[in-house]
Design a protein around this motif. Sequence first.
Motif, PDB file in Angstrom:
ATOM      1  N   TYR A  26       0.848  -1.187   0.000  1.00 25.87           N
ATOM      2  CA  TYR A  26       0.000   0.000   0.000  1.00 25.87           C
ATOM      3  C   TYR A  26       0.881   1.233   0.000  1.00 25.87           C
ATOM      4  O   TYR A  26       1.874   1.294   0.720  1.00 25.87           O
ATOM      5  CB  TYR A  26      -0.912   0.021   1.231  1.00 25.87           C
ATOM      6  CG  TYR A  26      -1.725   1.288   1.361  1.00 25.87           C
ATOM      7  CD1 TYR A  26      -2.879   1.465   0.619  1.00 25.87           C
ATOM      8  CD2 TYR A  26      -1.320   2.305   2.207  1.00 25.87           C
ATOM      9  CE1 TYR A  26      -3.630   2.632   0.717  1.00 25.87           C
ATOM     10  CE2 TYR A  26      -2.059   3.480   2.319  1.00 25.87           C
ATOM     11  CZ  TYR A  26      -3.215   3.632   1.571  1.00 25.87           C
ATOM     12  OH  TYR A  26      -3.945   4.783   1.660  1.00 25.87           O
ATOM     13  N   GLY A  27       0.505   2.223  -0.793  1.00 26.78           N
ATOM     14  CA  GLY A  27       1.229   3.497  -0.796  1.00 26.78           C
ATOM     15  C   GLY A  27       1.763   3.844  -2.167  1.00 26.78           C
ATOM     16  O   GLY A  27       1.063   3.740  -3.161  1.00 26.78           O
ATOM     17  N   GLU A  28       3.022   4.257  -2.209  1.00 26.38           N
ATOM     18  CA  GLU A  28       3.716   4.632  -3.440  1.00 26.38           C
ATOM     19  C   GLU A  28       4.928   3.714  -3.588  1.00 26.38           C
ATOM     20  O   GLU A  28       5.420   3.169  -2.606  1.00 26.38           O
ATOM     21  CB  GLU A  28       4.190   6.094  -3.352  1.00 26.38           C
ATOM     22  CG  GLU A  28       3.097   7.106  -3.141  1.00 26.38           C
ATOM     23  CD  GLU A  28       2.271   7.366  -4.391  1.00 26.38           C
ATOM     24  OE1 GLU A  28       2.756   7.099  -5.510  1.00 26.38           O
ATOM     25  OE2 GLU A  28       1.139   7.843  -4.252  1.00 26.38           O
ATOM     26  N   ALA A  29       5.441   3.605  -4.805  1.00 20.84           N
ATOM     27  CA  ALA A  29       6.599   2.733  -5.051  1.00 20.84           C
ATOM     28  C   ALA A  29       7.798   3.129  -4.181  1.00 20.84           C
ATOM     29  O   ALA A  29       8.546   2.275  -3.730  1.00 20.84           O
ATOM     30  CB  ALA A  29       6.967   2.763  -6.522  1.00 20.84           C
ATOM     31  N   CYS A  30       7.943   4.435  -3.930  1.00 17.72           N
ATOM     32  CA  CYS A  30       9.089   4.904  -3.150  1.00 17.72           C
ATOM     33  C   CYS A  30       8.926   4.684  -1.643  1.00 17.72           C
ATOM     34  O   CYS A  30       9.909   4.681  -0.912  1.00 17.72           O
ATOM     35  CB  CYS A  30       9.339   6.379  -3.442  1.00 17.72           C
ATOM     36  SG  CYS A  30       7.945   7.433  -2.991  1.00 17.72           S
ATOM     37  N   SER A  31       7.706   4.492  -1.188  1.00 14.76           N
ATOM     38  CA  SER A  31       7.481   4.322   0.252  1.00 14.76           C
ATOM     39  C   SER A  31       6.221   3.502   0.497  1.00 14.76           C
ATOM     40  O   SER A  31       5.221   4.008   0.987  1.00 14.76           O
ATOM     41  CB  SER A  31       7.359   5.680   0.938  1.00 14.76           C
ATOM     42  OG  SER A  31       6.244   6.384   0.419  1.00 14.76           O
ATOM     43  N   SER A  32       6.294   2.233   0.144  1.00 15.18           N
ATOM     44  CA  SER A  32       5.112   1.377   0.296  1.00 15.18           C
ATOM     45  C   SER A  32       5.166   0.584   1.594  1.00 15.18           C
ATOM     46  O   SER A  32       6.231   0.320   2.138  1.00 15.18           O
ATOM     47  CB  SER A  32       4.988   0.439  -0.897  1.00 15.18           C
ATOM     48  OG  SER A  32       6.133  -0.384  -0.972  1.00 15.18           O
ATOM     49  N   VAL A  33       3.992   0.196   2.053  1.00 15.85           N
ATOM     50  CA  VAL A  33       3.863  -0.621   3.253  1.00 15.85           C
ATOM     51  C   VAL A  33       3.484  -2.030   2.806  1.00 15.85           C
ATOM     52  O   VAL A  33       2.448  -2.210   2.164  1.00 15.85           O
ATOM     53  CB  VAL A  33       2.764  -0.055   4.193  1.00 15.85           C
ATOM     54  CG1 VAL A  33       2.575  -0.949   5.405  1.00 15.85           C
ATOM     55  CG2 VAL A  33       3.086   1.366   4.597  1.00 15.85           C
ATOM     56  N   PRO A  34       4.323  -3.024   3.113  1.00 24.31           N
ATOM     57  CA  PRO A  34       3.979  -4.389   2.710  1.00 24.31           C
ATOM     58  C   PRO A  34       2.774  -4.901   3.516  1.00 24.31           C
ATOM     59  O   PRO A  34       2.700  -4.723   4.724  1.00 24.31           O
ATOM     60  CB  PRO A  34       5.235  -5.193   3.026  1.00 24.31           C
ATOM     61  CG  PRO A  34       6.107  -4.334   3.849  1.00 24.31           C
ATOM     62  CD  PRO A  34       5.605  -2.937   3.788  1.00 24.31           C
ATOM     63  N   LEU A  35       1.838  -5.539   2.809  1.00 24.19           N
ATOM     64  CA  LEU A  35       0.639  -6.062   3.448  1.00 24.19           C
ATOM     65  C   LEU A  35       0.558  -7.588   3.347  1.00 24.19           C
ATOM     66  O   LEU A  35       0.045  -8.241   4.257  1.00 24.19           O
ATOM     67  CB  LEU A  35      -0.620  -5.460   2.795  1.00 24.19           C
ATOM     68  CG  LEU A  35      -0.743  -3.959   2.826  1.00 24.19           C
ATOM     69  CD1 LEU A  35      -1.962  -3.516   1.992  1.00 24.19           C
ATOM     70  CD2 LEU A  35      -0.865  -3.458   4.256  1.00 24.19           C
ATOM     71  N   PHE A  36       1.030  -8.127   2.231  1.00 27.30           N
ATOM     72  CA  PHE A  36       0.865  -9.561   1.974  1.00 27.30           C
ATOM     73  C   PHE A  36       1.951 -10.030   1.029  1.00 27.30           C
ATOM     74  O   PHE A  36       2.322  -9.332   0.092  1.00 27.30           O
ATOM     75  CB  PHE A  36      -0.508  -9.812   1.351  1.00 27.30           C
ATOM     76  CG  PHE A  36      -0.688 -11.186   0.768  1.00 27.30           C
ATOM     77  CD1 PHE A  36      -0.896 -12.287   1.580  1.00 27.30           C
ATOM     78  CD2 PHE A  36      -0.609 -11.390  -0.595  1.00 27.30           C
ATOM     79  CE1 PHE A  36      -1.043 -13.552   1.040  1.00 27.30           C
ATOM     80  CE2 PHE A  36      -0.754 -12.637  -1.156  1.00 27.30           C
ATOM     81  CZ  PHE A  36      -0.979 -13.734  -0.332  1.00 27.30           C
ATOM     82  N   LYS A  37       2.472 -11.232   1.301  1.00 21.51           N
ATOM     83  CA  LYS A  37       3.426 -11.869   0.399  1.00 21.51           C
ATOM     84  C   LYS A  37       3.055 -13.338   0.273  1.00 21.51           C
ATOM     85  O   LYS A  37       2.944 -14.037   1.278  1.00 21.51           O
ATOM     86  CB  LYS A  37       4.860 -11.709   0.908  1.00 21.51           C
ATOM     87  CG  LYS A  37       5.868 -12.213  -0.088  1.00 21.51           C
ATOM     88  CD  LYS A  37       7.233 -11.660   0.221  1.00 21.51           C
ATOM     89  CE  LYS A  37       8.165 -12.116  -0.879  1.00 21.51           C
ATOM     90  NZ  LYS A  37       9.110 -11.121  -1.241  1.00 21.51           N
ATOM     91  N   ASN A  38       2.833 -13.760  -0.968  1.00 19.64           N
ATOM     92  CA  ASN A  38       2.478 -15.151  -1.237  1.00 19.64           C
ATOM     93  C   ASN A  38       3.713 -16.001  -1.086  1.00 19.64           C
ATOM     94  O   ASN A  38       4.748 -15.724  -1.679  1.00 19.64           O
ATOM     95  CB  ASN A  38       1.896 -15.260  -2.651  1.00 19.64           C
ATOM     96  CG  ASN A  38       1.150 -16.557  -2.852  1.00 19.64           C
ATOM     97  OD1 ASN A  38       1.265 -17.481  -2.076  1.00 19.64           O
ATOM     98  ND2 ASN A  38       0.394 -16.618  -3.937  1.00 19.64           N
ATOM     99  N   LYS A  39       3.621 -17.033  -0.315  1.00 21.68           N
ATOM    100  CA  LYS A  39       4.789 -17.891  -0.056  1.00 21.68           C
ATOM    101  C   LYS A  39       4.879 -19.018  -1.043  1.00 21.68           C
ATOM    102  O   LYS A  39       4.003 -19.646  -1.442  1.00 21.68           O
ATOM    103  CB  LYS A  39       4.727 -18.426   1.352  1.00 21.68           C
ATOM    104  CG  LYS A  39       4.625 -17.269   2.341  1.00 21.68           C
ATOM    105  CD  LYS A  39       5.238 -17.598   3.644  1.00 21.68           C
ATOM    106  CE  LYS A  39       4.979 -16.462   4.591  1.00 21.68           C
ATOM    107  NZ  LYS A  39       5.831 -15.650   5.068  1.00 21.68           N
TER     108      LYS A  39
END
Length: 168
Positions: free
Chosen positions: A155-168
């Motif tokens: 979430y956010g912008e490419a320069c300062s995004s907040v990770p929410l989910f990563k598929n394992k």
Amino acid sequence: MADDIINRVANSKLVTLDLEDYYPEGKRILFDIKDWLFEGFVLREKDFRKYVTEFNWSQYQDSYIALTCSTDAIIPAWAFMLLSMHLEPFAKKVVIGNLETLETSVYQDIINDLDVAEFKDKPIIIKGCSKKPVPQNAYIMLSNKLKPLAKSIMYGEACSSVPLFKNK
């Protein structure tokens, strides 16, 4: 010779989704029925039906309407149904509630119809900070729709995004 500046974001597989891009044009109107009630509190069916019949509904052509009553009156369900039936030929959408409820409903339709197949196995940034009234619920609906197929969601912008989910 100076090193060339390379835009790694532009060259990445990163996909940015901006809900503002899907914002449908059209006036948003809060339609308050309190003035059609006796002393603002009592719905008299005969009077109410007269207001409904004589009202110029065409002024709401291509508008989004939130029906409400700003007083503590108890409004029977049929009253809102009747209003909706008169608005249907003109309005793009009619809901009972406030303008945020209306926007949430509009975005729910948009997100339900959104083809997300192209986002399979891709890292996605859901852009925030919109200038248009994108409801908070739209971000939740979109992230839930993307989660089963995205490689990652931020979430956010490419320069300062907040990770929410990563598929394992």
